[in-house]
Design a protein around this motif. Structure first.
Motif, PDB file in Angstrom:
ATOM      1  N   ALA A   3     -18.131  40.553 -43.144  1.00 10.92           N
ATOM      2  CA  ALA A   3     -18.309  40.215 -41.732  1.00 10.92           C
ATOM      3  C   ALA A   3     -16.991  40.232 -40.963  1.00 10.92           C
ATOM      4  CB  ALA A   3     -18.963  38.838 -41.607  1.00 10.92           C
ATOM      5  N   ARG A   4     -15.877  40.130 -41.693  1.00 12.53           N
ATOM      6  CA  ARG A   4     -14.554  39.995 -41.072  1.00 12.53           C
ATOM      7  C   ARG A   4     -14.531  38.807 -40.101  1.00 12.53           C
ATOM      8  NH1 ARG A   4     -10.956  44.410 -41.824  1.00 12.53           N
ATOM      9  NH2 ARG A   4     -11.722  45.517 -43.675  1.00 12.53           N
ATOM     10  N   ALA A   5     -15.342  37.804 -40.417  1.00 17.55           N
ATOM     11  CA  ALA A   5     -15.437  36.607 -39.579  1.00 17.55           C
ATOM     12  C   ALA A   5     -16.124  35.522 -40.398  1.00 17.55           C
ATOM     13  CB  ALA A   5     -16.236  36.890 -38.311  1.00 17.55           C
ATOM     14  N   ILE A   6     -16.036  34.286 -39.892  1.00 17.17           N
ATOM     15  CA  ILE A   6     -16.722  33.157 -40.519  1.00 17.17           C
ATOM     16  C   ILE A   6     -18.059  33.015 -39.818  1.00 17.17           C
ATOM     17  CG2 ILE A   6     -16.594  30.694 -41.075  1.00 17.17           C
ATOM     18  CD1 ILE A   6     -13.455  31.069 -40.744  1.00 17.17           C
ATOM     19  N   ASP A   7     -19.043  33.703 -40.361  1.00 16.77           N
ATOM     20  CA  ASP A   7     -20.358  33.853 -39.735  1.00 16.77           C
ATOM     21  C   ASP A   7     -21.395  33.179 -40.623  1.00 16.77           C
ATOM     22  OD1 ASP A   7     -22.843  34.692 -38.839  1.00 16.77           O
ATOM     23  OD2 ASP A   7     -22.167  36.723 -38.370  1.00 16.77           O
ATOM     24  N   PRO A   8     -21.976  32.058 -40.183  1.00 18.23           N
ATOM     25  CA  PRO A   8     -22.920  31.347 -41.048  1.00 18.23           C
ATOM     26  C   PRO A   8     -24.143  32.172 -41.414  1.00 18.23           C
ATOM     27  CG  PRO A   8     -22.957  30.451 -38.820  1.00 18.23           C
ATOM     28  CD  PRO A   8     -21.780  31.372 -38.893  1.00 18.23           C
ATOM     29  N   GLY A   9     -24.584  33.070 -40.524  1.00 19.17           N
ATOM     30  CA  GLY A   9     -25.708  33.924 -40.860  1.00 19.17           C
ATOM     31  C   GLY A   9     -25.384  34.873 -42.001  1.00 19.17           C
ATOM     32  N   ALA A  10     -24.198  35.468 -41.943  1.00 22.80           N
ATOM     33  CA  ALA A  10     -23.783  36.372 -43.018  1.00 22.80           C
ATOM     34  C   ALA A  10     -23.607  35.619 -44.332  1.00 22.80           C
ATOM     35  CB  ALA A  10     -22.485  37.074 -42.634  1.00 22.80           C
ATOM     36  N   ILE A  11     -23.075  34.405 -44.245  1.00 23.79           N
ATOM     37  CA  ILE A  11     -22.887  33.594 -45.447  1.00 23.79           C
ATOM     38  C   ILE A  11     -24.235  33.208 -46.046  1.00 23.79           C
ATOM     39  CG2 ILE A  11     -21.999  31.406 -46.333  1.00 23.79           C
ATOM     40  CD1 ILE A  11     -19.813  31.612 -44.110  1.00 23.79           C
ATOM     41  N   ALA A  12     -25.173  32.777 -45.201  1.00 24.60           N
ATOM     42  CA  ALA A  12     -26.498  32.408 -45.699  1.00 24.60           C
ATOM     43  C   ALA A  12     -27.196  33.592 -46.345  1.00 24.60           C
ATOM     44  CB  ALA A  12     -27.342  31.836 -44.555  1.00 24.60           C
ATOM     45  N   GLU A  13     -27.067  34.777 -45.757  1.00 21.90           N
ATOM     46  CA  GLU A  13     -27.652  35.973 -46.357  1.00 21.90           C
ATOM     47  C   GLU A  13     -27.032  36.266 -47.719  1.00 21.90           C
ATOM     48  OE1 GLU A  13     -30.107  38.289 -45.767  1.00 21.90           O
ATOM     49  OE2 GLU A  13     -30.826  36.745 -44.383  1.00 21.90           O
ATOM     50  N   ALA A  14     -25.725  36.079 -47.834  1.00 24.90           N
ATOM     51  CA  ALA A  14     -25.053  36.299 -49.112  1.00 24.90           C
ATOM     52  C   ALA A  14     -25.537  35.297 -50.152  1.00 24.90           C
ATOM     53  CB  ALA A  14     -23.544  36.200 -48.937  1.00 24.90           C
ATOM     54  N   PHE A  35      -9.403  34.330 -40.333  1.00 24.47           N
ATOM     55  CA  PHE A  35     -10.650  34.889 -39.847  1.00 24.47           C
ATOM     56  C   PHE A  35     -11.113  34.082 -38.626  1.00 24.47           C
ATOM     57  CE2 PHE A  35     -10.203  36.571 -43.948  1.00 24.47           C
ATOM     58  CZ  PHE A  35     -11.175  37.534 -44.233  1.00 24.47           C
ATOM     59  N   GLU A  36     -11.780  34.742 -37.711  1.00 27.76           N
ATOM     60  CA  GLU A  36     -12.305  34.053 -36.532  1.00 27.76           C
ATOM     61  C   GLU A  36     -13.647  33.399 -36.849  1.00 27.76           C
ATOM     62  OE1 GLU A  36     -10.794  33.519 -33.646  1.00 27.76           O
ATOM     63  OE2 GLU A  36      -9.043  34.541 -34.490  1.00 27.76           O
ATOM     64  N   LEU A  37     -13.946  32.310 -36.173  1.00 29.85           N
ATOM     65  CA  LEU A  37     -15.249  31.679 -36.286  1.00 29.85           C
ATOM     66  C   LEU A  37     -16.223  32.423 -35.376  1.00 29.85           C
ATOM     67  CD1 LEU A  37     -13.253  29.416 -37.299  1.00 29.85           C
ATOM     68  CD2 LEU A  37     -14.940  27.785 -36.464  1.00 29.85           C
ATOM     69  N   ALA A  38     -17.315  32.904 -35.974  1.00 33.86           N
ATOM     70  CA  ALA A  38     -18.260  33.723 -35.216  1.00 33.86           C
ATOM     71  C   ALA A  38     -19.259  32.905 -34.444  1.00 33.86           C
ATOM     72  CB  ALA A  38     -19.004  34.681 -36.171  1.00 33.86           C
ATOM     73  N   ALA A  39     -19.480  31.648 -34.878  1.00 34.38           N
ATOM     74  CA  ALA A  39     -20.511  30.841 -34.223  1.00 34.38           C
ATOM     75  C   ALA A  39     -20.221  29.386 -34.450  1.00 34.38           C
ATOM     76  CB  ALA A  39     -21.894  31.215 -34.749  1.00 34.38           C
ATOM     77  N   SER A  40     -20.897  28.546 -33.716  1.00 36.29           N
ATOM     78  CA  SER A  40     -20.825  27.099 -33.904  1.00 36.29           C
ATOM     79  C   SER A  40     -22.126  26.616 -34.498  1.00 36.29           C
ATOM     80  CB  SER A  40     -20.594  26.387 -32.562  1.00 36.29           C
ATOM     81  OG  SER A  40     -19.360  26.788 -32.013  1.00 36.29           O
ATOM     82  N   PRO A  41     -22.114  25.460 -35.205  1.00 32.54           N
ATOM     83  CA  PRO A  41     -23.347  24.948 -35.788  1.00 32.54           C
ATOM     84  C   PRO A  41     -24.340  24.548 -34.702  1.00 32.54           C
ATOM     85  CG  PRO A  41     -21.557  23.341 -35.998  1.00 32.54           C
ATOM     86  CD  PRO A  41     -20.957  24.590 -35.469  1.00 32.54           C
TER      87      PRO A  41
END
Length: 314
Positions: free
Chosen positions: A87-98, A308-314
């Motif tokens: 993701a080249r970012a801190i993306d909770p959606g990408a992390i959850a998918e992983a 890495f940039e934060l892609a979203a907030s909780p």
């Protein structure tokens, strides 16, 4: 609470380098996991009866692992790291998918809270579990290493935000959050060459003051459960009362209980404190070679791209 050992003074050591410390953390995670898995769920008395002092990576244990095989502690961290890199970012959606893909691949072990969080994400698409006041497990902390690298260079508020983005996919508890964030801050301080004594004063003592469950000088914690208070008490006892990487890991895993996770977290921190060159070669040679190479590669790639940039907030 006191610290001992050659890295416990206030002067920063001249070596190892940042990269060597980061690789030491990754390899330490896997080595501690593989070492501790053999005696997971055993008591110290059972370990002493069967192994004497357990100090060899031999596999076995309740999971009947091959020598050098790791558990969910390492493989879930590697899944998190790959999600960050892709993701080249801190993306909770990408992390959850992983994490979902990791569970689909049938890992050798998976905690109940982790399974529940991933299952909920699959049903709802929500990357934040409801607050669980009575659940403060160690599952988010065991995998936090890639995120500690990815947040190098970010300020503390953004580090804490990033930690909760990944942790709350499966674990949403204030005590567990505080412990995980303290570990991440300790890792970063040690990578910069700060001392164990400084980490004790800046991170561990304030953590224990805010959350007494982390106060590790009350009595030795034997046979720790997956509760974060038990986990970090054992890790801190091993880390601050040892002189080198091996002594720390042997002390921690011979407490038994959730030994793969206490070993993994202690390995991260001891690897950061002492660097990859202090990890016993016999342990590195015994580690699954594919896992060993993945740890080295991921450490180098994450460090090269941080922060890495934060892609979203909780």
């Amino acid at each position: 609470m006191t610290a001992s050992g050659p890295n416990s003074g206030l002067s920063a050591p001249l070596s190892p380098s940042l990269a060597e410390r980061v690789r030491g953390s990754y390899l330490g995670l896997a080595v501690g996991d593989a070492l501790g898995a053999t005696v997971e769920f055993m008591t110290p008395r059972e370990i002493a009866h069967e192994h004497g002092v357990h100090r060899s990576i031999v596999g076995g244990g309740w999971l009947r692992l091959k020598p050098g095989q790791v558990t969910d502690d390492t493989t879930m961290a590697l899944a998190l790291g790959e999600a960050l890199l892709q993701a080249r970012a801190i993306d909770p959606g990408a992390i959850a998918e992983a994490f979902s893909a990791w569970m689909r691949a049938k890992p050798v072990d998976i905690g109940h809270t982790v399974r529940a969080g991933i299952a909920r994400y699959r049903r709802t698409g929500d990357t934040c579990m409801p607050v669980e006041e009575m659940s403060a497990g160690n599952g988010a902390c065991m995998r936090c290493l890639p995120l500690a690298i990815a947040t190098l260079g970010l300020d503390e508020p953004r580090l804490r935000q990033a930690s909760r983005l990944q942790a709350h996919i499966t674990h949403n508890n204030a005590l567990a959050d505080a412990g995980t964030e303290a570990v991440m801050l300790m890792l970063q301080g040690l990578w910069r060459g700060e001392t164990l004594l400084l980490q004790l004063k800046q991170q561990v003592q304030p953590l224990a003051q805010a959350y007494p469950a982390y106060g590790f000088r009350r009595r030795p914690c034997l046979n720790p459960t997956g509760f974060m208070g038990h986990t970090l008490r054992v890790v801190f006892e091993g880390l601050f009362d040892s002189e080198n990487f091996e002594q720390c890991l042997v002390t921690v895993v011979n407490r038994g209980g959730d030994a793969d996770t206490t070993g993994a977290i202690a390995g991260m921190l001891a690897g950061a404190a002492y660097g990859e060159r202090d990890i016993p070669p016999r342990w590195l040679q015994a580690l699954d070679p594919t896992i060993r190479q993945q740890c080295i590669s991921q450490a180098n790639r994450l460090l090269a791209l941080a922060p890495f940039e934060l892609a979203a907030s909780p």
